[in-house]
Design an enzyme around this catalytic site. Sequence first.
Site, short mmCIF file in Angstrom:
data_model
loop_
_atom_site.label_atom_id
_atom_site.label_comp_id
_atom_site.label_asym_id
_atom_site.label_seq_id
_atom_site.Cartn_x
_atom_site.Cartn_y
_atom_site.Cartn_z
N ASP A 101 43.30 -2.22 -14.68
CA ASP A 101 43.44 -3.64 -14.39
C ASP A 101 43.01 -4.44 -15.61
O ASP A 101 41.87 -4.33 -16.06
CB ASP A 101 42.56 -3.99 -13.17
CG ASP A 101 43.16 -5.07 -12.30
OD1 ASP A 101 43.68 -6.04 -12.86
OD2 ASP A 101 43.08 -4.93 -11.07
N ASP A 203 46.02 -9.04 -14.38
CA ASP A 203 45.44 -10.03 -13.49
C ASP A 203 45.91 -11.46 -13.84
O ASP A 203 45.89 -11.83 -15.01
CB ASP A 203 43.91 -9.94 -13.64
CG ASP A 203 43.15 -10.65 -12.55
OD1 ASP A 203 43.33 -10.27 -11.39
OD2 ASP A 203 42.38 -11.57 -12.86
N GLU A 245 50.45 -9.82 -12.27
CA GLU A 245 50.20 -10.59 -11.05
C GLU A 245 50.64 -12.03 -11.31
O GLU A 245 50.11 -12.69 -12.20
CB GLU A 245 48.72 -10.55 -10.69
CG GLU A 245 48.42 -11.25 -9.37
CD GLU A 245 46.95 -11.60 -9.16
OE1 GLU A 245 46.53 -11.76 -8.01
OE2 GLU A 245 46.22 -11.74 -10.17
N HIS A 319 43.78 -5.98 -2.39
CA HIS A 319 42.36 -6.27 -2.20
C HIS A 319 42.08 -7.75 -1.98
O HIS A 319 40.93 -8.13 -1.77
CB HIS A 319 41.57 -5.76 -3.41
CG HIS A 319 41.94 -6.52 -4.65
ND1 HIS A 319 43.20 -6.49 -5.22
CD2 HIS A 319 41.22 -7.37 -5.43
CE1 HIS A 319 43.23 -7.27 -6.27
NE2 HIS A 319 42.04 -7.82 -6.43
N ASP A 320 43.09 -8.61 -2.10
CA ASP A 320 42.90 -10.05 -1.89
C ASP A 320 43.51 -10.53 -0.57
O ASP A 320 43.44 -11.72 -0.26
CB ASP A 320 43.61 -10.84 -3.01
CG ASP A 320 43.00 -10.60 -4.39
OD1 ASP A 320 41.78 -10.35 -4.47
OD2 ASP A 320 43.75 -10.67 -5.37
C1 GLC Z 1 43.24 -11.91 -9.17
C2 GLC Z 1 42.54 -10.74 -8.51
C3 GLC Z 1 41.40 -11.28 -7.70
C4 GLC Z 1 40.45 -11.98 -8.64
C5 GLC Z 1 41.16 -13.06 -9.44
C6 GLC Z 1 40.32 -13.50 -10.59
O1 GLC Z 1 43.84 -12.74 -8.24
O2 GLC Z 1 43.44 -9.98 -7.77
O3 GLC Z 1 40.75 -10.28 -6.98
O4 GLC Z 1 39.41 -12.56 -7.92
O5 GLC Z 1 42.36 -12.59 -9.99
O6 GLC Z 1 40.22 -12.47 -11.54
#
Ligand code: GLC
Length: 546
Positions: A101, A203, A245, A319-320
Site C-alpha cells: 500500500d 492510497d 484508489e 477496510h473502509d
Molecule cells: C484511504 C484508506 C483509508 C485511509 C485514508 C487516508 O482512503 O483506504 O483507510 O484512512 O486513505 O490514508
Amino acid sequence: MTQHGTAWWKSATAYQIYPRSFCDSNGDGIGDIPGIISKLDYLQDLGIGFIWLSPVFASPMVDNGYDISDYRDVAPEFGTLEDLDQLIADAKARGIGIVLDLVVNHTSDQHPWFQDARAARDAPLRDYYIWRDPAPDGGPPNDLQSSFGGPAWTLDPQTGQYYLHLFDRRQPDLNWSNHRVRAEVHDMMNWWYDRGIAGFRMDVIDVIGKEVDRGITTNGPHLHRYLQDMHRATALGRDIVTVGEAWSATPENALLYCGRDRQELSMIFQFSHITQSWDEEHGKWKPKDFDLVALKRVLNEWQAALAHDGWNSLFWSNHDLPRAVSKYGDEGVYREVSAKMLATVLHLMKGTPYIYQGEELGMTNAGFTRIDQYRDVETLNFHALQMAAGVTPEAFLHGACANSRDNARTPMQWTDAPHAGFTTGTPWLEVTANYPTINAAAALADPDSVLAHYRRLAHLRRDLPIIVHGDYLPLAEDHPQVFAYQRRLAGQRLLVVANFSAAEVAFDLPDRAAMRGRCLITNRAARDVAEGRLTLSPYEAFAILS
Ligand code: GLC
Ligand code: CA
C-alpha cells in the site's frame, strides 16, 4: 510492464489483508507478518493470485498505518523487514504476489521529513509539505475540509503557519508540486520493487495533483502528469500491477488513469457503486438502503466504460467499508446463500475481483452498540464533532453501526476458540460475537461453505478465458430484484442470474438470453437450462456456460 492484453493480474483473484486484524502470532493482540505467513497455505488453497497488503510500515498508528513515519521499515508490532522479505518470498513460492500500500498523499506527523519541515520557515525540507499563512482573521487560509471532519488546516504554533491535511491533523499532506518529493517517492517505490513485490495499491491517489489555493483537491490539473512520471520512473520494464484508489473517478475520466496509451496505472478502485447509497447531505453517517436498480446502473456503466480499454477492479468491501453481506445481503438465515450470491455476481463480471479478508467466510458487521467499542480515528473524530453539534448518541451510533470502518476491521474469525483463534491475548478490537459459528475452520470442513464457493470462483477465473476476457452485456436492467448479465467470447456464452432479495422472485429471461448448457456454479440446486419465466429462490444465483 505487461499493461494490457493477457496481463497476469487480469486472470488473478486478489485478496486484501488488513494486517492488524488478520492473524496474531505472538499474543500481543495485534495481527502481524508472521501471522500472515502462517496463513499462506489457506490463501493458496483459496486460489488467489495476489495480496493487497494494507500498510505495514513504521507508523504511530493514528490511522492504523495509513500514517507512515518510515517508508523503508516495518512497524515493530507487525514484525521486521526480514519478516516482510520472507512473506514476499514465501508468497512468491506459492504463485502469490505481494502488493504493498503506497500512502504518499501524506505522511505521519512523526515522519522525519515533517519533523524537519515544521522546525523553521526556512527548514531544508519545509517545502515537502503545504504551508500557508493564516487568513487575515487568523483562521485557516481557506475552508477546505478534512475527510475525517473539521478543517483541513492546522496551525503549527512554532512557525505561525498552517499546514494542510486532507485527513487527520497527524497526517500532513506532502507537497507533490515539489519535484524532490516526487523523486523521493519514486526512489522508495523502486527500492520496494527491487525487493520483489508485485505492485502497489495507491492510497487516495486522485488527490495528489491538487491545487489548494483554488480549492481543488481531487482530479487536479497535475494528477496525470505525476502518474505518468511515476510510471516512467518506476514501473516501466517491470511486470507489476498498480491500482489507484480514486473516490472521485467517473466513467468519463477513468481511462485517463488506466487507458492503454496512458502509461499510468493498471486499474483504479472507483466508488460510485458505494456512494450511490450514501445520504446526499450526511454521507455515510446516515444509513440508507441501497437501491438495486441504481447499483446495477452504476456497475453496468463502469463495465461499458472500460469494455475495450482500461480494466475494472471489482469489490463490495474493503477496510473502509461495511461488510458485504451486511450491506447488500442478509445477516440472518440467508447469510451464507446471500454471501455466495454476492460473490457470484461480482466475480463473473469483467475485471479483477478483490476479496476483503473474511468476506470469503461471509463475515458480518461488528454490531458494536457502544462508542467505547470503536477504535477507528474517523469514527471517533466524527463522534466528537457530532456530539458537539448536538446529534444524539443514539443517532450517531445508528450510523456507525451500519457504516463505521471498524465493521470490517474486527479480527479475522479463524476458529471457535476464544477471540476466534485470532490471538491468544486480548485483541486490539473486539471480535464479532458470531465467531463460534462463522469461522474458517468450520468453513474448511464444509464442502458447501461460502469459502468453498469463493474457491470455486477463483479457480473458474483461472480456467475460463470467457470470465476474464468475455464481453459484458447487461440484462433486465430495470428489474428491482434481479441482477443478470451475459458474457460472450468467441462463440461461447455465459449467463449469470442473481436474486438480490429474500423473496421468491419471478423473472422473465429475455429470449435472446435463453440458455442450455452446463451449470458452472450456483448457491442452490443446479440449473443447466434457463429460458422463459424463471422462479428464483431467495438470494439464488447461478451461472450457465454454453
Ligand atoms: C484511504 C484508506 C483509508 C485511509 C485514508 C487516508 O482512503 O483506504 O483507510 O484512512 O486513505 O490514508
Ligand atoms: Ca502480534
